[in-house]
Design a protein around this motif. Structure first.
Motif, PDB file in Angstrom:
ATOM      1  N   LYS A  96      16.095 -34.114   0.136  1.00  0.00           N
ATOM      2  CA  LYS A  96      16.824 -35.305  -0.329  1.00  0.00           C
ATOM      3  C   LYS A  96      16.258 -35.787  -1.671  1.00  0.00           C
ATOM      4  O   LYS A  96      16.991 -36.131  -2.590  1.00  0.00           O
ATOM      5  CB  LYS A  96      16.756 -36.420   0.713  1.00  0.00           C
ATOM      6  CG  LYS A  96      17.756 -37.528   0.433  1.00  0.00           C
ATOM      7  CD  LYS A  96      17.611 -38.674   1.402  1.00  0.00           C
ATOM      8  CE  LYS A  96      18.634 -38.589   2.514  1.00  0.00           C
ATOM      9  NZ  LYS A  96      18.564 -39.762   3.418  1.00  0.00           N
ATOM     10  N   ARG A  97      14.926 -35.761  -1.767  1.00  0.00           N
ATOM     11  CA  ARG A  97      14.267 -36.143  -3.026  1.00  0.00           C
ATOM     12  C   ARG A  97      14.683 -35.162  -4.128  1.00  0.00           C
ATOM     13  O   ARG A  97      14.989 -35.560  -5.249  1.00  0.00           O
ATOM     14  CB  ARG A  97      12.749 -36.132  -2.808  1.00  0.00           C
ATOM     15  CG  ARG A  97      11.925 -36.515  -3.976  1.00  0.00           C
ATOM     16  CD  ARG A  97      11.818 -38.036  -4.129  1.00  0.00           C
ATOM     17  NE  ARG A  97      11.707 -38.345  -5.538  1.00  0.00           N
ATOM     18  CZ  ARG A  97      12.483 -39.200  -6.187  1.00  0.00           C
ATOM     19  NH1 ARG A  97      13.402 -39.898  -5.546  1.00  0.00           N
ATOM     20  NH2 ARG A  97      12.336 -39.408  -7.460  1.00  0.00           N
ATOM     21  N   ARG A 152      13.483 -34.183   4.082  1.00  0.00           N
ATOM     22  CA  ARG A 152      13.089 -35.341   3.254  1.00  0.00           C
ATOM     23  C   ARG A 152      12.817 -34.875   1.828  1.00  0.00           C
ATOM     24  O   ARG A 152      13.209 -35.540   0.862  1.00  0.00           O
ATOM     25  CB  ARG A 152      11.853 -36.028   3.847  1.00  0.00           C
ATOM     26  CG  ARG A 152      12.095 -36.619   5.224  1.00  0.00           C
ATOM     27  CD  ARG A 152      10.803 -37.147   5.827  1.00  0.00           C
ATOM     28  NE  ARG A 152      10.324 -38.356   5.198  1.00  0.00           N
ATOM     29  CZ  ARG A 152      10.216 -39.534   5.816  1.00  0.00           C
ATOM     30  NH1 ARG A 152      10.555 -39.669   7.087  1.00  0.00           N
ATOM     31  NH2 ARG A 152       9.744 -40.588   5.177  1.00  0.00           N
ATOM     32  N   ALA A 181       3.463 -29.071   3.645  1.00  0.00           N
ATOM     33  CA  ALA A 181       4.828 -29.542   3.410  1.00  0.00           C
ATOM     34  C   ALA A 181       5.397 -28.930   2.134  1.00  0.00           C
ATOM     35  O   ALA A 181       4.653 -28.629   1.197  1.00  0.00           O
ATOM     36  CB  ALA A 181       4.833 -31.061   3.303  1.00  0.00           C
ATOM     37  N   ILE A 182       6.708 -28.741   2.111  1.00  0.00           N
ATOM     38  CA  ILE A 182       7.390 -28.248   0.903  1.00  0.00           C
ATOM     39  C   ILE A 182       7.581 -29.430  -0.046  1.00  0.00           C
ATOM     40  O   ILE A 182       8.130 -30.460   0.328  1.00  0.00           O
ATOM     41  CB  ILE A 182       8.755 -27.619   1.256  1.00  0.00           C
ATOM     42  CG1 ILE A 182       8.545 -26.398   2.168  1.00  0.00           C
ATOM     43  CG2 ILE A 182       9.528 -27.235  -0.004  1.00  0.00           C
ATOM     44  CD1 ILE A 182       9.836 -25.821   2.759  1.00  0.00           C
ATOM     45  N   LYS A 183       7.115 -29.272  -1.286  1.00  0.00           N
ATOM     46  CA  LYS A 183       7.235 -30.366  -2.252  1.00  0.00           C
ATOM     47  C   LYS A 183       8.645 -30.391  -2.854  1.00  0.00           C
ATOM     48  O   LYS A 183       9.217 -29.315  -3.119  1.00  0.00           O
ATOM     49  CB  LYS A 183       6.211 -30.197  -3.374  1.00  0.00           C
ATOM     50  CG  LYS A 183       4.781 -30.407  -2.907  1.00  0.00           C
ATOM     51  CD  LYS A 183       3.789 -30.205  -4.033  1.00  0.00           C
ATOM     52  CE  LYS A 183       2.407 -30.498  -3.496  1.00  0.00           C
ATOM     53  NZ  LYS A 183       1.341 -29.949  -4.301  1.00  0.00           N
ATOM     54  N   PRO A 184       9.170 -31.582  -3.142  1.00  0.00           N
ATOM     55  CA  PRO A 184      10.505 -31.672  -3.762  1.00  0.00           C
ATOM     56  C   PRO A 184      10.605 -30.824  -5.028  1.00  0.00           C
ATOM     57  O   PRO A 184      11.609 -30.148  -5.252  1.00  0.00           O
ATOM     58  CB  PRO A 184      10.634 -33.167  -4.084  1.00  0.00           C
ATOM     59  CG  PRO A 184       9.731 -33.851  -3.103  1.00  0.00           C
ATOM     60  CD  PRO A 184       8.596 -32.905  -2.850  1.00  0.00           C
ATOM     61  N   LYS A 186      18.010 -35.864  -5.576  1.00  0.00           N
ATOM     62  CA  LYS A 186      18.021 -36.975  -6.540  1.00  0.00           C
ATOM     63  C   LYS A 186      17.465 -36.536  -7.895  1.00  0.00           C
ATOM     64  O   LYS A 186      17.979 -36.932  -8.944  1.00  0.00           O
ATOM     65  CB  LYS A 186      17.210 -38.153  -5.982  1.00  0.00           C
ATOM     66  CG  LYS A 186      17.909 -38.810  -4.792  1.00  0.00           C
ATOM     67  CD  LYS A 186      17.164 -40.036  -4.300  1.00  0.00           C
ATOM     68  CE  LYS A 186      17.875 -40.626  -3.089  1.00  0.00           C
ATOM     69  NZ  LYS A 186      17.121 -41.740  -2.482  1.00  0.00           N
TER      70      LYS A 186
END
Lengths: 379, 186
Positions: free
Chosen positions: A292-293, A289, A365-368, A296
């Protein structure tokens, strides 16, 4: 105010439990462990309501033992656990692989090794899912990235298990399993279910491990009049043990290649903008997720980034990785371990393609932006 | 351009902050027709220990489901306030319990200091509904979800038999926030 009646707000673990019921699961044996316990909690209520069986066993080893037995007797069966419990299940998981017993194991990954970080997310069991049990063997592992996929992929897990006579691992993580978001529950009429192939010969002619064209021998349920032998030892077509080297080779090669002609149906992935790209992101589970961010954000910054999300982790999407890696000179692989899939990808790509690993083992969590920064740092 | 609202509810384990997160997400996603995610982070303890629950509300896709640039932070303990205030964006809203959180960071936040736990204990007779009092404050001040939706979501999500008490707690929070808004207008 709109209230769409098919939309529900649901947690990932709860969706796995409901997906199992929808798939026809009627037997669950397990031992509670964070962060998987909601699956057992929901099934303890839902299974009796559909005349199914829920058993809380004395430990993880007995849980998968009961699941193997229930499946041989004909019930679609499942257990759920996390890393420490998954370690305990490996011996019986190998037995199920060898005896070709369909079943589903959910591993909600938490930080490891050992009891590790019980309430935090991880993807540290990727290689345990592949090689946790000993000996060369085939295995299927799939990884959801949303609550809706928790539901849909649990149905798929049962279908794959039944179609290919194999244990299937749902390799999810604490982040997705404890995420609550909107899902659309499909009506039963739109769900396709598969059941194991049954023998069409008389009981005395039945060979439970017959070398068939499809590689998948039909499976008679115990109690249906077909008497046969089941063992973890190398066996011939009848199921009885053999030490004959030719027969051992024949049966083990069938076992280890039985997915080969079915790869199109087993492999599943999501691909975005991979036709003409300058850089490829490969991810799975929760970090997909963020990836994907990140894609973008990169595209907005003028970087022509493509995206591949592995929905099937094992067997590995070797051909897809080979093909896509030839189009780029950089592959970014964010994962919540120290590069278990990055290492796998490395085996199949050209020498001049560079892998950038973005890894967390602290449970967060891994940040975008971390993924974007990893690309910028490289340049 | 789609909007993205990030809300973090923080305090200690057992305060019911995960439930508040689920109620907010349900109101947004099911009754207001938006997208919403709720996630959580807590320790291995059944009670106590730092706990946080996060809600993202958006009219677009929510890829990354965790909060990193907060619009609203609720802190029910000093520890939570100290730890998380730096994640608030400039001009964001910091809602704290006035007794539990005495030291307020001096930055560009809108600070809403209210007797959340006192109201729950003294006016409603139940310490445990401080979470829903907080929810009333969040909804009144931020208007992030509609009042009608949140009432439906409370009824759907709280334990059976406690709906009335929780709706009262919600009203109490709305009233506290309204007083605060009147005192701070203009």
């Amino acid at each position: 105010m709109s209230n769409n009646s098919t939309a529900k707000l649901m947690q990932g673990n709860v969706a796995i439990a409901h997906g199992a019921i929808a798939a026809g699961c009627r037997f669950f044996a397990g031992y509670p462990i964070t962060p998987s316990s909601e699956i057992a909690e929901v099934l303890s209520k839902e299974l009796p309501a559909v005349d199914g069986t829920f058993i809380q066993m004395e430990d993880e080893i007995a849980s998968i033992g009961a699941v193997v037995g229930a499946s041989i007797a004909g019930a679609k069966s499942m257990t759920a656990t996390s890393g420490p419990g998954f370690s305990l299940k490996q011996e019986n998981l190998g037995m199920a692989v060898m005896a070709e017993v369909p079943l589903v194991v959910v591993d909600v990954q938490r930080g490891g090794p050992s009891t590790g970080l019980p309430t935090k997310g991880s993807q540290g069991d990727v290689m345990q899912a592949r090689w946790g049990t000993h000996g060369d063997h085939p295995i299927i592992a799939i990884a959801p990235s949303s609550v809706e996929e928790c539901y849909d992929m649990t149905i798929r897990a049962f279908n794959l298990a039944e179609q290919y006579r194999t244990p299937v691992i749902i390799l999810t993580d604490e982040i997705i399993a404890h995420l609550t978001e909107k899902i659309e529950i499909k009506p039963a009429s739109k769900i396709e279910l598969y059941n194991r192939g049954k023998p069409n010969v008389a009981p005395e002619k039945y060979l439970p491990y017959k070398l068939t064209e499809s590689g998948i021998p039909p499976m008679a349920n115990f109690g249906e009049g077909y008497r046969y032998h089941i063992t973890g030892l190398v066996h011939d077509e009848t199921g009885f043990p053999t030490n004959d080297e030719k027969e051992a080779h024949r049966q083990l090669m069938r076992l280890n290649t039985k997915f080969d002609q079915h790869m199109d149906s087993i492999l599943d992935y999501e691909e975005i903008n991979t036709k003409n790209m300058d850089l490829l992101l490969v991810s799975y589970g929760a970090p997909a997720r963020s990836a994907k961010r990140a894609m973008k954000i990169m595209q907005k910054q003028g970087v022509n980034a493509g995206y591949l999300r592995l929905k099937t982790i094992w067997p590995f999407a070797t051909d897809k990785i080979k093909k896509l890696s030839r189009k780029v000179d950089t592959i970014i692989v964010p994962e919540m371990n120290l590069g278990q899939i990055a290492g796998e990808i490395e085996r199949y790509i050209p020498d001049n393609t560079e892998i950038i690993r973005v890894n967390h083992v602290n449970g967060e969590a891994i940040k975008p932006q971390e993924i974007v920064n990893a690309m910028i740092k490289k340049d | 351009m789609s909007f993205r609202q990030e809300i973090r509810l923080s305090g200690s384990g057992g305060q019911g902050l995960i439930l508040v997160g689920k109620v907010l997400a349900e109101a947004a996603a099911i009754y207001d027709g938006l997208n919403a995610t709720q996630s959580q982070s807590y320790g291995p303890e059944a009670r106590g220990g730092a706990s946080r629950s996060e809600v993202i509300i958006s009219d677009g896709d929510i890829e990354y489901p965790k909060a990193e640039n907060l619009d609203i932070l609720l802190a029910l303990t000093q520890e939570a306030c100290n730890k998380y205030h730096k994640d608030l964006k400039a001009g964001g809203i910091l809602i704290v319990d006035e007794k539990m959180v005495k030291t307020i960071p001096d930055k560009d936040y809108k600070v809403v200091q209210l007797p959340i736990i006192k109201s729950a204990t003294e006016r409603l007779g139940k310490f445990i509904v401080a979470n829903i009092v907080s929810l009333g404050i969040i909804v009144k001040i931020s208007e992030v979800v509609s009042e009608e939706s949140i009432r439906h979501a409370i009824k759907a999500r709280v334990p059976k038999g406690t709906e009335e008490l929780n709706l009262k707690a919600f009203d109490e929070g709305m009233a506290l926030a309204e007083e605060w808004l009147n005192a701070h207008s203009g």
